[in-house]
Enzyme design. Structure first.
Site, PDB file in Angstrom:
ATOM      1  N   SER A  13       0.962  -1.198   0.044  1.00  0.00           N
ATOM      2  CA  SER A  13      -0.171  -0.009  -0.003  1.00  0.00           C
ATOM      3  C   SER A  13       0.877   1.062  -0.025  1.00  0.00           C
ATOM      4  O   SER A  13       2.079   1.177   0.581  1.00  0.00           O
ATOM      5  CB  SER A  13      -0.946   0.171   1.359  1.00  0.00           C
ATOM      6  N   TYR A  54      -2.300  -0.216   9.747  1.00  0.00           N
ATOM      7  CA  TYR A  54      -2.595  -0.844   8.446  1.00  0.00           C
ATOM      8  C   TYR A  54      -1.336  -0.807   7.797  1.00  0.00           C
ATOM      9  O   TYR A  54      -0.815  -1.571   7.217  1.00  0.00           O
ATOM     10  CB  TYR A  54      -3.657   0.015   7.800  1.00  0.00           C
TER      11      TYR A  54
END
Length: 339
Positions: free
Chosen positions: A130, A155
């Site tokens: 990501s 995350y």
């Protein structure tokens, strides 16, 4: 001659759904797995999966990556040439509320994928990282050659951990791995927790939209078709050790092992207010904006340097924001039967 078999984890998810469709079209046999969790509307996942099940070269198994024995059993059943791991607990903000879900899915689940690939001689593991891994970095555009040791959400930290775990398996077991740092993917069948979906729903219902950092944000919004094109090209480019890699000045993006990292984004950041303007044009409705401060864990700007991906595969995004948003709005109105 049998078709090569690819495993796509998270196949009922946004990117996994589109990738599975494309791979079947390209002549692969695709096995998809998804745990169909309730992080967002399961009906949307079920609708995606229903379309995939209409394809003769697609099979589905409802399976959670946490279930190591079931995962290994699936690998015993099929000879996967390539595995594309897109299953993950997504979302920056949700990681503040339910951190354990990220450890379970993104760490333990990914560990099980690595083990399965290792023990079944998979030719190439491609996995989703990501743009969130860039964290507190402010030098733009974000480059895979930059250090990424300052995540701003759990995350992001789990995605960075995935990259480190993948490198370890590439180094110890010569498992070719490629990590893809996705930049703000949008388009038809997208996730309901993403800005475009939230904005569209609110505007059509006459409700205010929450615009964080008072609109002073820019994102490298990347249309789903461009993302899928990049993923497919990467799948077919199995990494090899970088003969020029030097431990005295290590390049984070390559390795002495068969390991690579790439940004996959539009390479053209858009101001959030311009994004909203394009959405207003497609909806032919003005948004009521509620200006908000920057949220914890969020970063003000993202911008992908995609030079290494372009050099290797010829990848070049081609979808404008206006075109991409228009395609999303058309799908949204059809799916939700909005006149």
């Amino acid at each position: 001659m049998s078709k090569p078999t690819v495993l796509v984890t998270g196949s009922a998810g946004f990117i996994g759904f589109h990738l599975a469709q494309r791979l079947v079209k390209n002549g692969y046999h695709v096995v998809g797995i998804d745990n169909m969790n309730e992080y967002y509307d399961v009906n949307l996942k079920t609708s995606r999966n229903k379309l995939l099940l209409e394809l003769s070269e697609f099979e589905f198994r409802q399976l959670d990556l946490i279930d190591k024995s079931a995962l290994l059993g699936l690998f015993d059943q099929y000879s996967f040439t390539t595995v594309v791991n897109l299953a993950a607990q997504a979302g920056v903000r949700y990681s503040l509320e339910n951190p354990q879900a990220y450890i379970d899915s993104n760490i333990q689940g990914f560990m099980n994928v690595l083990e399965a690939c290792r023990h079944h001689s998979v030719e190439h593991l491609v996995y989703a990282s990501s743009s969130s891994v860039y964290g507190a970095n402010t030098l733009l555009p974000f480059s895979v050659n930059h250090n990424v040791d300052h995540p701003m959400s759990l995350y992001a930290a789990t995605k960075k951990a995935d990259e480190l775990m993948a490198h370890t398996y590439s180094s110890l077991y010569q498992l070719p791995t490629t990590g893809l740092r996705f930049f703000t993917v949008y388009g038809p069948w997208g996730r309901p927790d993403m800005a475009l979906f939230l904005f569209t729903k609110a505007i059509l219902e006459g409700r205010p939209i929450q615009v964080f950092n008072n609109g002073r944000m820019q994102r490298d919004f990347t249309y789903i078709d461009d993302i899928i094109e990049g993923v497919v090209r990467v799948m077919e480019s199995i990494p090899i050790p970088d003969q020029e890699w030097n431990g005295k000045s290590p390049n984070p993006a390559t390795s002495y092992a068969p390991y690579r990292l790439f940004n996959i984004g539009n390479n053209n950041p858009v101001q959030l207010l311009d994004f909203i303007d394009a959405l207003e044009t497609s909806l032919q409705t003005k948004a009521i904006m509620e200006l908000m401060p920057l949220q914890p864990g969020d970063v003000p700007d993202t911008f992908a340097d995609i030079e290494s991906l372009s050099n290797l595969t010829g990848f070049k995004p081609s979808t404008s924001i206006q075109e991409g948003i228009s395609q999303f709005v058309t799908w949204y109105k059809q799916y939700y039967k909005v006149s």
